[in-house]
Design a protein around this motif. Structure first.
Motif, mmCIF file in Angstrom:
data_model
loop_
_atom_site.group_PDB
_atom_site.id
_atom_site.type_symbol
_atom_site.label_atom_id
_atom_site.label_comp_id
_atom_site.label_asym_id
_atom_site.label_seq_id
_atom_site.Cartn_x
_atom_site.Cartn_y
_atom_site.Cartn_z
ATOM 1 N N GLY A 237 0.787 -1.234 0.000
ATOM 2 C CA GLY A 237 0.000 0.000 0.000
ATOM 3 C C GLY A 237 0.813 1.275 0.000
ATOM 4 N N ALA A 238 2.147 1.167 0.038
ATOM 5 C CA ALA A 238 2.959 2.382 0.146
ATOM 6 C C ALA A 238 3.041 3.111 -1.196
ATOM 7 N N GLU A 239 3.174 4.442 -1.118
ATOM 8 C CA GLU A 239 3.475 5.255 -2.287
ATOM 9 C C GLU A 239 4.919 4.965 -2.695
ATOM 10 N N THR A 240 5.193 4.979 -3.990
ATOM 11 C CA THR A 240 6.576 4.788 -4.428
ATOM 12 C C THR A 240 7.391 6.013 -4.025
ATOM 13 N N SER A 241 8.521 5.785 -3.385
ATOM 14 C CA SER A 241 9.347 6.950 -3.056
ATOM 15 C C SER A 241 10.828 6.596 -3.109
ATOM 16 N N LEU A 242 11.577 7.504 -3.700
ATOM 17 C CA LEU A 242 13.025 7.339 -3.824
ATOM 18 C C LEU A 242 13.667 8.494 -3.064
ATOM 19 N N ALA A 243 14.320 8.197 -1.946
ATOM 20 C CA ALA A 243 14.843 9.279 -1.103
ATOM 21 C C ALA A 243 16.346 9.121 -0.912
ATOM 22 N N PRO A 244 17.108 10.205 -1.018
ATOM 23 C CA PRO A 244 18.561 10.114 -0.812
ATOM 24 C C PRO A 244 18.873 9.573 0.573
ATOM 25 N N ARG A 245 20.033 8.962 0.683
ATOM 26 C CA ARG A 245 20.385 8.224 1.882
ATOM 27 C C ARG A 245 21.837 8.567 2.230
ATOM 28 N N SER A 246 22.151 8.563 3.499
ATOM 29 C CA SER A 246 23.505 8.935 3.937
ATOM 30 C C SER A 246 24.557 7.947 3.415
ATOM 31 N N LYS A 247 25.635 8.500 2.858
ATOM 32 C CA LYS A 247 26.692 7.619 2.341
ATOM 33 C C LYS A 247 27.412 6.895 3.468
ATOM 34 N N ALA A 248 27.596 7.576 4.575
ATOM 35 C CA ALA A 248 28.314 6.951 5.697
ATOM 36 C C ALA A 248 27.534 5.744 6.219
ATOM 37 N N ALA A 249 26.219 5.930 6.400
ATOM 38 C CA ALA A 249 25.395 4.827 6.905
ATOM 39 C C ALA A 249 25.362 3.689 5.885
ATOM 40 N N THR A 250 25.325 4.054 4.606
ATOM 41 C CA THR A 250 25.311 3.045 3.551
ATOM 42 C C THR A 250 26.606 2.216 3.596
ATOM 43 N N PHE A 251 27.714 2.906 3.750
ATOM 44 C CA PHE A 251 29.021 2.243 3.830
ATOM 45 C C PHE A 251 29.012 1.210 4.969
ATOM 46 N N MET A 252 28.585 1.643 6.138
ATOM 47 C CA MET A 252 28.582 0.757 7.305
ATOM 48 C C MET A 252 27.718 -0.485 7.042
ATOM 49 N N GLU A 253 26.529 -0.224 6.507
ATOM 50 C CA GLU A 253 25.598 -1.323 6.311
ATOM 51 C C GLU A 253 26.126 -2.311 5.265
ATOM 52 N N ILE A 275 33.536 2.813 -4.343
ATOM 53 C CA ILE A 275 32.187 2.590 -4.863
ATOM 54 C C ILE A 275 31.219 3.618 -4.274
ATOM 55 N N LEU A 276 31.326 3.837 -2.975
ATOM 56 C CA LEU A 276 30.447 4.825 -2.328
ATOM 57 C C LEU A 276 30.658 6.210 -2.926
ATOM 58 N N ASP A 277 31.919 6.540 -3.223
ATOM 59 C CA ASP A 277 32.212 7.857 -3.808
ATOM 60 C C ASP A 277 31.518 8.042 -5.145
ATOM 61 N N SER A 278 31.469 6.955 -5.938
ATOM 62 C CA SER A 278 30.980 7.122 -7.304
ATOM 63 C C SER A 278 29.493 6.797 -7.438
ATOM 64 N N CYS A 279 28.831 6.419 -6.340
ATOM 65 C CA CYS A 279 27.426 6.043 -6.442
ATOM 66 C C CYS A 279 26.511 7.038 -5.730
ATOM 67 N N ALA A 280 25.331 7.224 -6.324
ATOM 68 C CA ALA A 280 24.267 7.941 -5.617
ATOM 69 C C ALA A 280 23.536 6.907 -4.766
ATOM 70 N N CYS A 281 23.218 7.272 -3.514
ATOM 71 C CA CYS A 281 22.602 6.296 -2.603
ATOM 72 C C CYS A 281 21.157 6.690 -2.281
ATOM 73 N N TYR A 282 20.278 5.689 -2.335
ATOM 74 C CA TYR A 282 18.854 5.963 -2.102
ATOM 75 C C TYR A 282 18.200 4.898 -1.233
ATOM 76 N N ASP A 283 17.143 5.320 -0.538
ATOM 77 C CA ASP A 283 16.166 4.393 0.020
ATOM 78 C C ASP A 283 14.984 4.375 -0.932
ATOM 79 N N PHE A 284 14.497 3.187 -1.233
ATOM 80 C CA PHE A 284 13.403 3.090 -2.195
ATOM 81 C C PHE A 284 12.265 2.297 -1.591
ATOM 82 N N ARG A 285 11.080 2.943 -1.513
ATOM 83 C CA ARG A 285 9.915 2.248 -0.992
ATOM 84 C C ARG A 285 8.930 2.009 -2.120
ATOM 85 N N TYR A 286 8.361 0.808 -2.178
ATOM 86 C CA TYR A 286 7.394 0.557 -3.253
ATOM 87 C C TYR A 286 6.370 -0.476 -2.838
ATOM 88 N N SER A 287 5.225 -0.427 -3.537
ATOM 89 C CA SER A 287 4.261 -1.513 -3.384
ATOM 90 C C SER A 287 3.820 -2.010 -4.752
#
Lengths: 303, 373
Positions: A237-253, A275-287
């Motif tokens: 039921g979620a709306e599709t959303s693409l939101a930027p995400r912290s690179k530091a947190a992405t690296f750790m995860e 890789i983190l330097d050259s990539c855009a990082c996102y959280d993506f929610r979809y249904s």
């Protein structure tokens, strides 16, 4: 020569004799089985993959056999062996194919330390790769299968193989493992796609494998550069959303969820940082899968 | 008798043996090397001999992959030892590193390309309760499934306390107080080992055994304990240790033989010299061989039998090298190890209990769920 070009008797002979030398991406696996269900599964899912000379070198040695116990008469089972040694407890016969896929993943994940291996799906479009790390249940495989059926090249639904020299993603292009409801979602989404018989009551529920698109398989020696890291999250039921995400947190995860990040020490850190330097990082929610694929298409068409 | 092809040992003996290998041979060699825990060491040997470029690309990637893993473990062992040192600092107890950890901390070639199961250390017996307490406080735990019988067995009859695992890092440490079981037919005086030990560079609380003692410990472990899964790996450790020590000290061989008699370890040394030489081509001076043979009277028939057993047990740990005869050899050596370890009045009740527990617990293949993603 591809597996699909082998005459059925020849395939059977090889599977029960010297093994079939199946190429998947950078690896050759020597595969044995004495089970018709496996033979059918391989013919269905791996027809487009090259078969190499059985006198050559194989990276991995995998067999799926019926265990020689009394149980074979009333409750047939399949057992996965790696280089003649049992890896897992035997499972019911109809889970042979998913078990084979798990064994192949196990082999890559534990032995292919020439790569940095992240737990993520990877797909490519216009020479750019999206890396999708995510825990089970996040809808990663469904999204991966959806994109693979809509113009993205499937590189892997499970493991991102990254070269240590130049940080490129290397394709594996094996079948996509789908679970429970996503099987039905995908059969509706891509009526032309080919699926294996679902195996029921595995420890992950019902599992079916979707054949990798032919083009993806054919481009097996074609690495590409990562451009996006997207954490998918399927939420009914979620709306599709693409939101930027912290690179530091992405690296750790990504480091924590990698198969072998710690094996590479400083070098692994540098490769992942690159890789983190050259990539855009996102959280993506979809249904909705159609809508999700559209969002990815517009992402790919951006400069 | 016709034994199946062992491709690994010839390469360890002489790296140039790779020149005659075809692709199908590499297919087997890589598997034999991996199962024996020696693939990283093969990489090291080939790199030293400048032969890595002669390895076809596909098998070379496996050597490199395993080398990366061995290098990771090399770093991990150093870190683990540092943690242990900090954990035990308050006690002031000197830590004597044994086996792999000692090789790594002193930069010996036997520490390179090697995989590690655990860190082995030795402390004076009187310090055990204190050491155990501090390690427990620092997050080291005994196996929760350890039953009272096992615990009793370790503490009363062996040379160590039960293995400890760190609750976060999942690393294992074996804390010993000497190098052979309490009940063994040989009695090694642990104080003699500690007195001869050498401080690790720049450290006041870390020690390693003296060169001769290091070899003797590794030899008694390999030839008396009846476990051969890593037999060939341990034999190459011995080969590398002795070659390095002999190159550094002209008196090494005579010291080694003298020390074996001092510690009552002549027989394991005899086997060590004999099988390193026979299997890996280790250069052992004739004088040392004569001296140890004189000290250990082994009749022709006995020698023939031990050759038969050890040359089979020390083959690569891979199904391609296994035969009915090697199975029998491993079984006989296992029985022998128990005979060496404890007198029959202790051994029989122990085996009795073990046998019944084996039936209860079943076999140990992993569950599929741990490995799927």
């Amino acid at each position: 020569m591809n597996l699909g070009d082998l005459a059925p008797q020849d395939l059977t002979r090889r599977l029960r004799g010297p093994g079939v030398m199946l190429r998947t991406g950078p690896f050759v696996s020597r595969i044995w089985t004495d089970m018709p269900i496996m033979e059918r599964g391989l013919s269905l899912l791996y027809a487009d993959y090259p078969v190499e000379d059985d006198r050559g070198f194989a990276d991995f040695h995998v067999s799926v056999m019926r265990p020689r116990s009394l149980r074979r008469w009333f409750q047939p089972q399949a057992q996965l062996l790696y280089d003649h040694q049992a890896l897992f407890e035997p499972l019911p016969l109809d889970q042979a194919l998913p078990m084979f896929e798990w064994g192949m993943n196990w082999a890559v994940g534990t032995m292919a330390n020439q790569f940095l291996i992240l737990h993520a799906a990877t797909l490519e479009r216009n020479g750019r790769v999206v890396i999708m790390p995510a825990p089970p249940g996040s809808g990663k495989s469904t999204l991966c299968a959806g994109l693979a059926c809509r113009g993205w090249r499937l590189m892997s639904d499970e493991m991102a193989l990254i070269t240590l020299d130049d940080g490129l993603v290397v394709p594996l292009a094996r079948p996509v493992s789908l679970k429970n409801k996503s099987i039905e979602v995908m059969t509706r989404f891509a009526p032309d796609a080919v699926f294996s018989e679902p195996a029921e009551e595995t420890h992950k529920g019902t599992v079916a494998l979707m054949r990798a698109p032919r083009d993806s398989v054919a481009r097996k020696r074609d690495p590409a550069r990562p451009a996006w890291i997207v954490f998918p999250n399927y939420l009914p039921g979620a709306e599709t959303s693409l939101a930027p995400r912290s690179k530091a947190a992405t690296f750790m995860e990504m480091g924590e969820n990698a198969f072998n990040y710690s094996v590479h020490g400083r070098r692994g850190f540098d490769v992942l940082a690159g890789i983190l330097d050259s990539c855009a990082c996102y959280d993506f929610r979809y249904s909705d899968l159609d809508h999700a694929v559209q969002v990815f298409s517009s992402l790919a068409s951006e400069a | 008798m016709d034994l199946p092809a062992d491709l690994l040992t010839p390469v360890l003996r002489d790296p140039t043996a790779i020149r005659s290998l075809r692709d199908a041979d590499w297919d087997l060699l890589v598997r034999q090397g991996r199962e024996s825990g020696l693939l990283g060491r093969v990489h090291h040997r080939l790199a030293e001999a400048g032969l890595l470029d002669s390895v076809p690309e596909a098998p070379r990637r496996h050597l490199e992959a395993e080398w990366s893993l061995a290098e990771k473990q090399w770093r991990d062992v150093r870190w683990e030892v540092e943690c242990l040192r900090r954990n035990l600092a308050v006690t002031g107890v000197p830590i004597f590193l044994l086996k792999g950890a000692a090789y790594v901390l002193t930069g010996l070639p036997s520490g390179r390309g090697r995989l590690f199961g655990d860190v082995d250390l030795m402390v004076p017996r009187t310090a055990l309760p204190e050491v155990e307490k501090e390690l427990t406080l620092a997050g080291w735990r005994f196996d929760p499934d350890l039953d009272p019988y096992d615990d009793h067995y370790y503490r009363t009859w062996t040379h160590q306390i039960p293995p400890l695992t760190h609750f976060l890092r999942h690393t294992c440490v074996d804390v010993h107080h000497t190098i052979v079981p309490e009940t063994a037919r040989v009695d090694v005086n642990a104080k003699k080992l500690r007195d001869a030990a050498r401080a690790v560079d720049g450290s006041e609380d870390l020690y390693v055994l003296a060169p001769a003692d290091m070899v003797l410990h590794s030899a008694v472990h390999l030839f008396n304990e009846g476990q051969f899964e890593r037999g060939l790996r341990d034999l190459t450790d011995l080969d590398l240790l002795m070659s390095r020590f002999a190159a550094e000290d002209a008196e090494f061989w005579s010291r080694l033989v003298a020390r074996a008699s001092e510690l009552d370890l002549q027989r394991p040394l005899f086997y060590c010299l004999r099988y390193c030489r026979l299997i890996l081509g280790t250069e052992v001076p004739e004088q040392a061989r004569r001296d140890i043979a004189r000290a250990v009277p082994v009749g022709g028939g006995h020698r023939w039998l031990m050759d038969l057993l050890f040359t089979r047990a020390l083959r690569p740990h891979h199904h391609s090298c296994r035969t009915a005869a090697s199975g029998a050899a491993l079984w006989l050596l296992y029985v022998r190890s128990h005979y060496l370890r404890m007198p029959l009045r202790l051994l029989l009740p122990h085996l009795w209990r073990k046998a019944f527990r084996g039936i209860k617990k079943g076999d140990a293949t992993a569950d599929v769920e741990g490995y799927t993603t």
